[in-house]
Design an enzyme around this catalytic site. Structure first.
Site, short mmCIF file in Angstrom:
data_model
loop_
_atom_site.label_atom_id
_atom_site.label_comp_id
_atom_site.label_asym_id
_atom_site.label_seq_id
_atom_site.Cartn_x
_atom_site.Cartn_y
_atom_site.Cartn_z
N ARG A 17 15.58 -0.37 -7.32
CA ARG A 17 14.15 -0.42 -7.42
C ARG A 17 14.11 0.04 -8.96
NH1 ARG A 17 11.02 1.25 -2.60
NH2 ARG A 17 9.33 0.28 -3.80
N ARG A 35 1.28 -11.22 4.94
CA ARG A 35 2.78 -11.34 5.14
C ARG A 35 3.12 -10.94 6.49
NH1 ARG A 35 6.05 -10.37 0.71
NH2 ARG A 35 7.61 -10.88 1.90
N LYS A 54 2.03 6.84 5.48
CA LYS A 54 0.96 5.68 5.20
C LYS A 54 0.99 5.19 6.67
CE LYS A 54 4.49 3.61 2.43
NZ LYS A 54 4.87 2.54 1.38
N ARG A 90 23.71 15.42 -3.97
CA ARG A 90 23.84 14.87 -5.23
C ARG A 90 23.13 13.46 -5.51
NH1 ARG A 90 30.36 14.40 -6.32
NH2 ARG A 90 30.21 13.77 -4.17
N PRO A 119 0.97 -1.19 -0.08
CA PRO A 119 -0.17 -0.08 0.00
C PRO A 119 0.64 1.29 -0.18
CG PRO A 119 -0.26 -1.21 2.04
CD PRO A 119 0.74 -1.79 1.19
N GLU A 120 0.53 2.38 -0.75
CA GLU A 120 1.20 3.50 -0.89
C GLU A 120 0.11 4.49 -0.17
OE1 GLU A 120 3.54 5.07 -3.76
OE2 GLU A 120 4.11 3.26 -4.70
#
Ligand SMILES: [Zn+2]
Length: 274
Positions: free
Chosen positions: A263, A118, A69, A160, A2-3
């Protein structure tokens, strides 16, 4: 996983489903879901889960609150902190334990189940007045409810580090995950690999608008009684995420997939040159 938009929708559902109701019983199927703090580790479970949840019974819940979240749900002066982890969600049901049902809250007319396959998700009990600090602890401002202006973003994100990687740092601003960081950068026309200290004033300004716009778009697209997770095989509502080799909706160029800090990132090489 979930975001922010899914968590916001979960918040609205809990509010809607529990409106005007009184909690009658706690159905505790997995004591390890009750943690000492907002933690994704089952090893942080409390020893006395049933005893901790018992004071909630007989009380009417207030509308839940959200930061990033994390969710907080007050029952009078006792509050529930909620972390959905990777697969946690709340569903409506009855007394029968659903698959992966961890904790059920039985109200007059419905049982609201915290289900989590999970088991990274968890609940914790706190005095209600401590909930806001619990939810925001270690986290920056909420990317949807407290959006930063361009100059503020430029102050927060320095150095950076690639902008896409930096946007995932919850201590800077909270609520952007892998999907919406990529989508927001596409909206703003900024290459995800651009170093934070290389963004122009105009790029920061565009990003400051793109972030809440993207999150609001996702909330609006998914709001309802069912949450459609993209990873669950539903239709893909996104412009670049998960669309490798497909056409950019703005310019028809072919969308690329790259890897950043392990990612996946998706981008349009034409719209996101700078
Ligand atoms: Zn494009």
């Amino acid at each position: 996983m979930p975001e922010l938009p899914e968590v916001e929708i979960c918040r609205r559902q809990l509010r809607r489903w529990s409106q005007g109701a009184v909690l009658r019983e706690v159905l505790l199927c997995d004591p390890a879901a009750v943690r000492k703090t907002l933690s994704t580790r089952p090893s942080d479970a409390v020893e006395d889960a049933a005893k901790r949840l018992a004071p909630l019974v007989g009380r009417a819940p207030q509308p839940p609150i959200r930061h990033g979240k994390r969710l907080g749900w007050a029952f009078g002066d006792i509050g529930l902190g909620i972390h959905l982890g990777m697969t946690g969600q709340w569903i409506r049901g009855d007394n029968e334990q659903p698959r992966s049902g961890r904790v059920g809250l039985r109200f007059d007319h419905v049982v609201l189940w915290f289900v989590d396959q999970r088991r990274f998700g968890g609940l914790t009990i706190r005095p209600t007045n401590e909930l806001p600090d619990l939810l925001s602890s270690g986290h920056g401002p909420d990317a949807l409810d407290a959006p930063c202006a361009g100059p503020q973003l430029a102050e927060i994100f320095t150095g950076r580090r690639a902008i896409k990687v930096a946007l995932l740092d919850q201590s800077k601003i909270t609520g952007l995950g892998n999907i919406h960081a990529a989508e927001a950068l596409w909206r703003a026309g900024i290459h995800p690999g651009l170093a934070c200290n290389a963004l122009s004033t105009d790029q920061w300004r565009r990003l400051s608008k793109a972030i809440p716009d993207q999150l609001q778009f996702a909330v609006d697209a998914q709001d309802g009684d069912e949450i459609a997770y993209i990873t669950a095989g539903g239709p893909n509502p996104f412009a670049v995420y998960g669309r490798e080799n497909k056409e950019c909706p703005k310019c028809n160029a072919e969308i690329q997939k790259i890897s950043q800090s392990g990612r996946s990132t998706f981008l349009c090489p034409s719209c996101q040159r700078g």
